[in-house]
Motif scaffolding. Structure first.
Motif, mmCIF file in Angstrom:
data_model
loop_
_atom_site.group_PDB
_atom_site.id
_atom_site.type_symbol
_atom_site.label_atom_id
_atom_site.label_comp_id
_atom_site.label_asym_id
_atom_site.label_seq_id
_atom_site.Cartn_x
_atom_site.Cartn_y
_atom_site.Cartn_z
ATOM 1 N N UNK A 58 0.802 -1.213 0.000
ATOM 2 C CA UNK A 58 0.000 0.000 0.000
ATOM 3 C C UNK A 58 0.835 1.264 0.000
ATOM 4 N N UNK A 59 2.155 1.108 0.247
ATOM 5 C CA UNK A 59 3.020 2.293 0.341
ATOM 6 C C UNK A 59 3.776 2.580 -0.959
ATOM 7 N N UNK A 60 3.571 1.741 -1.975
ATOM 8 C CA UNK A 60 4.300 1.914 -3.233
ATOM 9 C C UNK A 60 3.470 1.423 -4.412
ATOM 10 N N UNK A 61 3.696 2.033 -5.557
ATOM 11 C CA UNK A 61 3.055 1.614 -6.808
ATOM 12 C C UNK A 61 4.050 1.794 -7.944
ATOM 13 N N UNK A 62 4.210 0.759 -8.750
ATOM 14 C CA UNK A 62 5.037 0.844 -9.955
ATOM 15 C C UNK A 62 4.123 1.081 -11.163
ATOM 16 N N UNK A 63 4.447 2.089 -11.937
ATOM 17 C CA UNK A 63 3.672 2.441 -13.128
ATOM 18 C C UNK A 63 4.293 1.755 -14.344
ATOM 19 N N UNK A 64 3.512 0.983 -15.058
ATOM 20 C CA UNK A 64 4.024 0.264 -16.223
ATOM 21 C C UNK A 64 3.966 1.177 -17.452
ATOM 22 N N UNK A 65 5.118 1.667 -17.842
ATOM 23 C CA UNK A 65 5.220 2.601 -18.965
ATOM 24 C C UNK A 65 5.205 1.848 -20.300
ATOM 25 N N UNK A 66 4.722 2.511 -21.316
ATOM 26 C CA UNK A 66 4.659 1.953 -22.680
ATOM 27 C C UNK A 66 3.881 0.632 -22.727
ATOM 28 N N UNK A 67 2.925 0.506 -21.798
ATOM 29 C CA UNK A 67 2.174 -0.744 -21.658
ATOM 30 C C UNK A 67 1.265 -1.022 -22.850
ATOM 31 N N UNK A 68 0.657 0.022 -23.403
ATOM 32 C CA UNK A 68 -0.306 -0.182 -24.491
ATOM 33 C C UNK A 68 0.347 -0.769 -25.735
ATOM 34 N N UNK A 69 1.521 -0.262 -26.096
ATOM 35 C CA UNK A 69 2.222 -0.782 -27.273
ATOM 36 C C UNK A 69 2.587 -2.243 -27.106
ATOM 37 N N UNK A 70 2.980 -2.590 -25.894
ATOM 38 C CA UNK A 70 3.340 -3.973 -25.579
ATOM 39 C C UNK A 70 2.116 -4.879 -25.683
ATOM 40 N N UNK A 71 1.003 -4.424 -25.097
ATOM 41 C CA UNK A 71 -0.223 -5.219 -25.131
ATOM 42 C C UNK A 71 -0.706 -5.407 -26.569
ATOM 43 N N UNK A 72 -0.604 -4.374 -27.371
ATOM 44 C CA UNK A 72 -1.070 -4.441 -28.763
ATOM 45 C C UNK A 72 -0.395 -5.600 -29.503
ATOM 46 N N UNK A 73 0.911 -5.722 -29.334
ATOM 47 C CA UNK A 73 1.660 -6.800 -29.998
ATOM 48 C C UNK A 73 1.318 -8.165 -29.408
ATOM 49 N N UNK A 74 1.250 -8.225 -28.080
ATOM 50 C CA UNK A 74 0.983 -9.506 -27.410
ATOM 51 C C UNK A 74 -0.425 -10.010 -27.698
ATOM 52 N N UNK A 75 -1.377 -9.080 -27.795
ATOM 53 C CA UNK A 75 -2.762 -9.470 -28.045
ATOM 54 C C UNK A 75 -2.916 -10.077 -29.440
ATOM 55 N N UNK A 76 -2.273 -9.479 -30.426
ATOM 56 C CA UNK A 76 -2.298 -10.020 -31.789
ATOM 57 C C UNK A 76 -1.720 -11.435 -31.799
ATOM 58 N N UNK A 77 -0.591 -11.599 -31.108
ATOM 59 C CA UNK A 77 0.071 -12.908 -31.055
ATOM 60 C C UNK A 77 -0.798 -13.942 -30.343
#
Length: 273
Positions: A58-77
């Protein structure tokens, strides 16, 4: 200034193979690592992602940058190999406060609105989910919004998840989504002490409820949750009868007064595609 620490991360993958409790899905999808809601009962507290961190959940959060571009490729695959069903999210809340500025979740939904999976379940406890109504309407019957509403008593909510959104705000958001034609459900998960009126409160906004507890839903028959010392909160409140493998029956029997049996799902079945 946020009361939690934010870090930018650049993940190598976004879609993860779904296993265990989520084995009905092909993949899980987490826009963030960590969760600022920091609920006392969250099973992720006892998992390596939290314990190896060495910082309070609850004291930390990591933000996943450039996530959409990564998902776009993985979803197609992934779609080229067969059916794709996604649970978002298994170890974070996709609509925690940082999403207001970062919009990682929205960017992922924009990808899926263009190239939809066979099914997407969005699990959250935040009214912010209502912001993305336009994208949910594009996904139509391929999406379901599952809103955690563990109790109708906000004073009980404050004992277990003081940093999470108030119950009335969640109910209002869920009702608005339902009125707009988005498939929704209320997830009483985990079951917390509630009033006799709880079923009628839920029935006024949804026609589908999922009921789950620590013993069915934490992946270890309740051992993982016991290790978090949750029992002490029930003892402090004098509500020990609500902490046990049969406590969910209290709510189930009450729900039958407001819902048809077919509208009430238990544990894993209620989260399945």
């Amino acid at each position: 200034m946020t009361p939690y620490k934010l870090l930018n991360k650049y993940p190598k993958t976004m879609l993860n193979k779904a296993t265990g409790f989520l084995a009905d899905y092909t993949h899980s999808l987490n826009p963030y690592t960590g969760c600022s809601f920091g609920c006392a009962y969250c099973y992720v507290r006892g998992m390596p992602v939290s314990t190896f961190r060495g910082e309070e959940w609850g004291s930390w959060v990591d933000i996943k940058k450039e996530a959409a571009g990564l998902l776009e490729k993985e979803l197609v695959r992934a779609k080229s190999k067969g059916k794709v069903t996604i649970f978002m999210s298994s170890s974070t809340d996709p609509y925690q406060p940082v999403e207001v500025q970062e919009k990682v979740t929205r960017s992922l939904l924009e990808v899926m609105a263009v190239n939809p999976p066979d099914f997407l379940l969005v699990q959250t406890r935040s009214p912010l989910v209502q912001r993305d109504l336009d994208l949910f309407l594009k996904l139509k019957e391929r999406v379901r919004i599952s809103m955690t509403i563990e109790t109708d008593l906000d004073e009980i909510r404050k004992q277990f998840s003081p940093s999470a959104p108030p119950i009335p705000a969640r109910l209002k958001a869920l009702g608005e989504l339902a009125k707009s034609g988005v498939p929704v459900q209320a997830a009483i998960a985990p079951v917390l002490p509630s009033s006799d009126a709880f079923p009628d409160v839920l029935r006024s906004v949804v026609d589908r409820v999922c009921l789950d507890d620590y013993f069915m839903g934490d992946g270890s028959g309740g051992r993982r949750t016991r290790g978090l010392g949750i029992g002490s909160i029930y003892e402090k409140l004098g509500l020990e009868d609500w902490y046990g493998p049969s406590a969910y029956r209290i709510v189930y029997e009450r729900l039958l007064g407001a819902f048809d049996e077919a509208q009430i799902r238990i544990s894993r079945e209620g989260f399945a595609p």
